[in-house]
Every structure is written in structure tokens, then in C-alpha cells.
Write a protein that holds these residues in place. Structure first.
Motif, PDB file in Angstrom:
ATOM      1  N   MET A 215       0.842  -1.207   0.000  1.00 17.96           N
ATOM      2  CA  MET A 215       0.000   0.000   0.000  1.00 17.96           C
ATOM      3  C   MET A 215       0.874   1.254   0.000  1.00 17.96           C
ATOM      4  N   ASN A 216       1.926   1.232   0.825  1.00 15.19           N
ATOM      5  CA  ASN A 216       2.824   2.389   0.858  1.00 15.19           C
ATOM      6  C   ASN A 216       3.479   2.599  -0.508  1.00 15.19           C
ATOM      7  N   LEU A 217       3.918   1.497  -1.098  1.00 19.31           N
ATOM      8  CA  LEU A 217       4.552   1.597  -2.422  1.00 19.31           C
ATOM      9  C   LEU A 217       3.562   2.106  -3.467  1.00 19.31           C
ATOM     10  N   TYR A 218       2.323   1.626  -3.379  1.00 23.11           N
ATOM     11  CA  TYR A 218       1.299   2.041  -4.344  1.00 23.11           C
ATOM     12  C   TYR A 218       1.046   3.547  -4.236  1.00 23.11           C
ATOM     13  N   ARG A 219       0.931   4.008  -2.976  1.00 27.47           N
ATOM     14  CA  ARG A 219       0.733   5.452  -2.751  1.00 27.47           C
ATOM     15  C   ARG A 219       1.893   6.239  -3.351  1.00 27.47           C
ATOM     16  N   GLU A 220       3.114   5.782  -3.042  1.00 29.73           N
ATOM     17  CA  GLU A 220       4.304   6.495  -3.525  1.00 29.73           C
ATOM     18  C   GLU A 220       4.373   6.519  -5.042  1.00 29.73           C
ATOM     19  N   THR A 221       4.138   5.365  -5.660  1.00 28.58           N
ATOM     20  CA  THR A 221       4.390   5.289  -7.107  1.00 28.58           C
ATOM     21  C   THR A 221       3.255   5.912  -7.923  1.00 28.58           C
ATOM     22  N   THR A 222       2.028   5.865  -7.417  1.00 24.59           N
ATOM     23  CA  THR A 222       0.926   6.428  -8.211  1.00 24.59           C
ATOM     24  C   THR A 222       0.576   7.851  -7.772  1.00 24.59           C
ATOM     25  N   GLY A 223       0.950   8.201  -6.555  1.00 25.73           N
ATOM     26  CA  GLY A 223       0.576   9.516  -6.019  1.00 25.73           C
ATOM     27  C   GLY A 223      -0.926   9.615  -5.744  1.00 25.73           C
ATOM     28  N   LYS A 224      -1.607   8.475  -5.729  1.00 26.35           N
ATOM     29  CA  LYS A 224      -3.068   8.481  -5.520  1.00 26.35           C
ATOM     30  C   LYS A 224      -3.415   8.281  -4.056  1.00 26.35           C
ATOM     31  N   ARG A 225      -4.588   8.813  -3.699  1.00 24.94           N
ATOM     32  CA  ARG A 225      -5.158   8.477  -2.389  1.00 24.94           C
ATOM     33  C   ARG A 225      -5.671   7.048  -2.462  1.00 24.94           C
ATOM     34  N   ILE A 226      -5.434   6.288  -1.414  1.00 24.36           N
ATOM     35  CA  ILE A 226      -6.105   4.987  -1.361  1.00 24.36           C
ATOM     36  C   ILE A 226      -6.737   4.787   0.009  1.00 24.36           C
ATOM     37  N   TRP A 227      -7.782   4.004   0.005  1.00 20.01           N
ATOM     38  CA  TRP A 227      -8.438   3.652   1.271  1.00 20.01           C
ATOM     39  C   TRP A 227      -8.573   2.126   1.304  1.00 20.01           C
ATOM     40  N   ALA A 228      -8.107   1.533   2.372  1.00 19.19           N
ATOM     41  CA  ALA A 228      -8.247   0.080   2.537  1.00 19.19           C
ATOM     42  C   ALA A 228      -9.283  -0.145   3.621  1.00 19.19           C
ATOM     43  N   ILE A 229     -10.438  -0.630   3.230  1.00 20.80           N
ATOM     44  CA  ILE A 229     -11.556  -0.650   4.189  1.00 20.80           C
ATOM     45  C   ILE A 229     -12.115  -2.060   4.411  1.00 20.80           C
ATOM     46  N   GLY A 230     -11.326  -3.070   4.033  1.00 22.92           N
ATOM     47  CA  GLY A 230     -11.842  -4.432   4.119  1.00 22.92           C
ATOM     48  C   GLY A 230     -11.321  -5.183   5.341  1.00 22.92           C
ATOM     49  N   PRO A 231     -11.607  -6.452   5.432  1.00 28.45           N
ATOM     50  CA  PRO A 231     -12.428  -7.226   4.509  1.00 28.45           C
ATOM     51  C   PRO A 231     -13.905  -6.857   4.641  1.00 28.45           C
ATOM     52  N   VAL A 232     -14.499  -6.448   3.513  1.00 29.38           N
ATOM     53  CA  VAL A 232     -15.860  -5.921   3.587  1.00 29.38           C
ATOM     54  C   VAL A 232     -16.897  -7.026   3.813  1.00 29.38           C
ATOM     55  N   SER A 233     -16.516  -8.283   3.602  1.00 29.35           N
ATOM     56  CA  SER A 233     -17.494  -9.357   3.869  1.00 29.35           C
ATOM     57  C   SER A 233     -17.795  -9.440   5.362  1.00 29.35           C
ATOM     58  N   LEU A 234     -16.960  -8.780   6.173  1.00 30.70           N
ATOM     59  CA  LEU A 234     -17.234  -8.773   7.621  1.00 30.70           C
ATOM     60  C   LEU A 234     -18.201  -7.656   8.002  1.00 30.70           C
ATOM     61  N   SER A 235     -18.749  -6.951   6.993  1.00 30.63           N
ATOM     62  CA  SER A 235     -19.622  -5.815   7.297  1.00 30.63           C
ATOM     63  C   SER A 235     -20.908  -6.258   7.981  1.00 30.63           C
ATOM     64  N   ASP A 236     -21.339  -7.477   7.689  1.00 32.15           N
ATOM     65  CA  ASP A 236     -22.574  -7.961   8.321  1.00 32.15           C
ATOM     66  C   ASP A 236     -22.197  -8.632   9.638  1.00 32.15           C
ATOM     67  N   LYS A 237     -22.035  -7.807  10.658  1.00 30.15           N
ATOM     68  CA  LYS A 237     -21.416  -8.292  11.889  1.00 30.15           C
ATOM     69  C   LYS A 237     -22.208  -9.396  12.589  1.00 30.15           C
TER      70      LYS A 237
END
Ligand code: UDP
Length: 461
Positions: A215-237
Motif C-alpha cells: 500500500m505504501n509503495l502504491y501510494r508512492e508510485t501512483t501519487g493516488k489516495r487509497i483507502w483500505a476498508i476491508g475485509p468488507v465481507s465482515l460488514s454484516d457483523k
């Protein structure tokens, strides 16, 4: 049970999912998470998909499903009623299907203009480039749901940036992905879409602890904002709806769970190749032999028709449910099954959702990728996270049996693998709890959209 708050009701998130189960299900989970945080959420799809998804809607969410007519077969060249990729009779129609989705642009714009508050944010599948027009019309940020791991996204980005694909001569030539902390070898057939290029940011169904380095490398190399919000299958608690996830399970869903109830803890191998993957007949026959010879309990989701059916032993068809096996036709309540304590191993095609769902439950995996990004995910599972054993398409006969044995038993190495899987599962659950990294990233995402909306409001005054 979580009750939605109303703090963010002035924020309107509009979702554009691609019509395939592996894309719609995680996006619906994200929609549910935002709805639980009080935001107004609209999910744009077509009548067939809306009907299929409706039973999966979490009880307490207030997501509006909008069903816009899918273009007619006369204009798309697709057979009637093909509103989802798993309904396509042939892979050759996928391109036509992609093209057909663009016809949803005009009705989407009309619907948003005439019936709904202006979107504050467009969350779009990476496969729907035309949603750019929607974001532009309303001056809303356009965030891409990548659907893949950050690891896979970075592989693709680096291959492009270093011009590696252009230099590779044949489909089967192996090459090393440049600029990664691990040595990762791929072949040309595994190319996937680079999500970052045209977006205001990328949402990953993943969590910091799983792939922070990438994730750090992705941010550095693309200069994009990223959000990691998973695992989303756990949303139904409270798991109230996992049984209906995706579509109604093809056999009595409770039958699956009841069968698992009667098995010893960690004794069952769960086998699934996702929503579209199919084995060819020799592969099906090999897997059937291996499962039979393993002496273990297994639950196997088999697609009807085609290779799966042709390679399946007669006795599996005649007697699908015995003390040792359960053959599920078409669709199983996967998240509910994997969460059951009786499951001790997972044979997976390495679709990213399945990989994450496997990780959440802390079971080791046997990896059997079939196409595209699944090979990249296999690398993550086997070589980076070290919680899986590859079947290895290249291995000689008997490979499936060996891999099953290694995962379900496997001595010291197997024990360590199981322990790593268990630990990752725990970290996944902690990430989505209050204060966890994914929970906090979702808060940041909401703040980003809220700030964007305020700034836009200020400009318009
Ligand atoms: N799924 C399910 N039951 C099945 C097959 C698949 O619930 O019998 C769900 C699975 O839990 C996952 C999604 O469908 O959430 C499949 O997505 P994945 O990325 O694993 O694979 P794809 O189908 O996109 O290849």
C-alpha cells in the motif's frame, strides 16, 4: 446489531457496480458500511441484478437499489436476459457485455438529475469507465473500487510503467515484476486493469496489516489516495444476512449449515471456484479422485452443465450428500460456510473476495487459479502471506491430493501455515472493528467526501 447513525445523511454516495457477483457483492458490502455510518446510498444496477441482490441487503441499511433497464438484445447482440457476466453463454461475449453497460450512462444521468439529491461521490467499478461523465456532471469525486488486492494493482501498475508487457514475446514467457519487495514472476496472460489512472482515489477491499508494504509503495508510485476498508465481507457483523449473500443458495441453505454442524471442528475441506470459474472435465475428475482419496470430509460447489458436470463421478451425482461429502449445485452461502468452525481448509480459485473471505476465517488454502488476476492473488497467498499451497497447474498427476494433504495435515510446516492463517484472520477482524485500521480508513473516506462537498459548496456561493 449495529444501528445506523444519521450524521452523514447529507452525503450521497452513488455506486456503479459491474454486473458480476464478484464485483457486486463487495460493493454492496461497502454500500452497507456507508449506510451504517448514516450516509445516503444509491446503488445503480439493472432489474435482474436488483432482484438477485435484494435478499442480500442488510436489514438495517437504507440503501436504495435503482433498477435501470438493461439495453435490449437487438442493440447489444447479447442473448435476452443476460444482465450479468455469469449468465453469458460464452466468454467471447464479455467484450459485447462491457460495451453494453455504457448504455446505462444516459438513464443513470436522467435518474440522478430527476429523482435524487446530487451525488457527493461516485464509487464506480474499475470496469465502467463511462461513469467519468456522471462524476463530471455533478462535480463529484470519482473513486474506483478496484476489486483486487493492492499487491495485484501494484504489479499491474509497475508492469505498465516499466514497459515490461511490450517486451514480452509470448503469452507463456515468464518475467519478473519490477519494483516490488518480493520476487514475483508472472506471464503475459495475467494482465488486468490499472485502476488508478483516471480516478480521484482507489478503494481496496483489503486491510493495512495484510499488505502495508504494498500500500505504501502504491501510494508512492501512483501519487493516488487509497483507502483500505476491508475485509468488507465482515460488514454484516451479526451474520444475519450472510446466508442470502449474492443469491439464494441453490440447496436449502440451512442444509449446508446443518451438515457442517454434524462434522468435527476443522475437518471439512470447502471447495469453490467462485461465481464464474469452471474446471474442465479432466480437472473435475482429478479433484474428485483427490477429495475421495483424502479420506476427509468435503463440501464442493459444482456448477451445473459443462466441464464440472462432465467430469463428476456418477456416485457424486446420484448421492450428493453423505456423511463425508456434500455436493452443492450452483451456489453456496460461502461466507456463512467458511465462517463455520467445521471448515479446516479451502480449495479456492483465488478470486480476491474468496481469498479475503478465507483469510477472515483463518483457514489455510489450496490455490487453484483459473484465469486473469487469480494467478497474481495466488502469489500473494502462497509466496507472500504463506498461508496456502498451490495445486500447480504444472505439477504432475496426483498434485491435488498432495496439496490437500499438505494443507489439512502437513506436519510442522502445515502447523505453521495454519497458525499464520489464524493470526491473519484475527488481524482481519480487528481491522474492521471500531478503531481498527479499516474502520478508520472508512472514516477518512467519508471525511474526504465531506470536505470535497464543503469546498464545492463554498465555490458555488
Ligand atoms: N460466492 C458465494 N457462493 C458461491 C460462489 C461464490 O457466495 O457458491 C461468493 C463468494 O463468497 C465471493 C463471490 O461470490 O464473495 C465471488 O467472488 P470472487 O472474487 O471470489 O470470485 P469471482 O466469482 O469474481 O471469480
Amino acid at each position: 446489531m449495529e444501528v445506523p447513525n444519521h450524521e452523514n445523511a447529507d452525503l450521497h454516495f452513488v455506486f456503479f457496480p459491474f454486473m458480476a457477483q464478484g464485483h457486486m457483492l463487495p460493493m454492496l458490502d461497502i454500500a452497507a458500511l456507508l449506510s451504517l455510518r448514516g450516509a445516503t446510498v444509491t446503488f445503480i444496477t439493472t432489474p435482474f441484478n436488483a432482484a438477485r441482490l435484494r435478499p442480500s441487503l442488510p436489514v438495517h441499511s437504507s440503501i436504495s437499489l435503482v433498477a435501470l433497464p438493461f439495453p435490449s438484445s437487438a442493440s447489444t447482440g447479447l442473448p435476452d436476459g443476460c444482465e450479468t457476466v455469469d449468465a453469458l453463454p460464452s466468454r467471447n461475449l464479455v467484450r459485447a457485455f462491457f460495451a453494453a453497460t455504457k448504455a446505462l450512462l444516459a438513464p443513470s444521468l436522467r435518474h440522478l438529475r430527476d429523482h435524487l439529491p446530487p451525488p457527493s461521490c461516485v464509487i464506480t467499478d474499475v470496469f465502467l469507465p463511462w461513469t467519468r461523465e456522471v462524476a463530471r456532471e455533478f462535480g463529484a469525486p470519482r473513486l474506483i473500487f478496484s476489486g483486487s488486492s493492492c499487491f495485484a494493482a501494484l504489479c499491474v501498475r509497475n508492469l505498465r510503467a516499466h514497459g515490461v508487457l511490450a517486451r514480452v514475446a509470448s503469452e507463456s514467457e515468464r518475467f519478473v515484476v519490477p519494483g516490488l519487495p518480493h520476487r514475483v514472476e508472472l506471464t503475459k496472460v495475467q494482465e488486468i486493469i490499472d485502476a488508478a489512472v483516471t480516478s480521484d482515489g482507489v478503494i481496496f477491499n483489503s486491510f493495512e496489516e495484510l499488505e502495508r508494504e504494498y500500500m505504501n509503495l502504491y501510494r508512492e508510485t501512483t501519487g493516488k489516495r487509497i483507502w483500505a476498508i476491508g475485509p468488507v465481507s465482515l460488514s454484516d457483523k451479526d451474520m444475519s444476512n450472510t446466508i442470502n449473500r449474492g443469491r439464494k443458495a441453490s440447496i436449502e441453505e440451512h442444509q449446508c449449515i446443518e451438515w457442517l454442524e454434524q462434522r468435527e471442528p476443522k475437518s471439512v475441506i470447502y471447495v469453490s471456484f467462485g461465481s464464474i470459474g469452471r474446471l474442465n472435465p479432466p480437472q473435475t475428475a482429478e479433484l474428485a479422485r483427490a477429495l475421495d482419496a483424502s479420506g476427509r470430509n468435503f463440501m464442493w460447489v459444482v456448477k451445473s452443465g459443462g466441464g464440472d458436470d462432465d467430469g463428476l463421478p456418477e456416485e457424486f451425482k446420484v448421492e450428493p450428500v453423505t456423511a463425508r461429502r456434500m455436493i452443492v449445485r450452483g451456489w453456496a452461502p460461502q461466507v456463512a460456510v467458511l465462517s463455520h468452525g467445521a471448515v479446516g481448509g479451502f480449495v479456492t480459485h483465488c478470486g480476491w473476495n474468496s481469498v479475503l473471505e478465507g483469510l477472515c476465517t483463518g483457514v489455510p488454502m489450496v490455490t487453484w487459479p483459473l484465469f486473469a488476476e487469480q494467478f497474481v492473488n495466488e502469489k500473494a497467498v502462497v509466496d507472500v502471506l504463506r498461508v496456502g499451497v498451490r495445486v500447480g497447474v504444472e505439477r504432475a498427476n496426483g498434485w491435488a491430493g498432495e496439496a490437500l494433504e499438505e494443507v489439512m495435515d502437513g506436519g510442522t510446516e502445515g502447523g505453521l501455515r495454519r497458525e499464520r492463517a489464524r493470526e491473519l484472520g484475527e488481524r482481519a477482524r480487528r481491522a474492521v472493528e471500531g478503531g481498527g485500521t479499516s474502520f478508520v480508513d472508512l472514516t477518512r473516506l467519508i471525511e474526504f467526501v465531506s470536505e470535497h462537498k464543503s469546498m464545492k459548496g463554498a465555490r458555488e456561493i
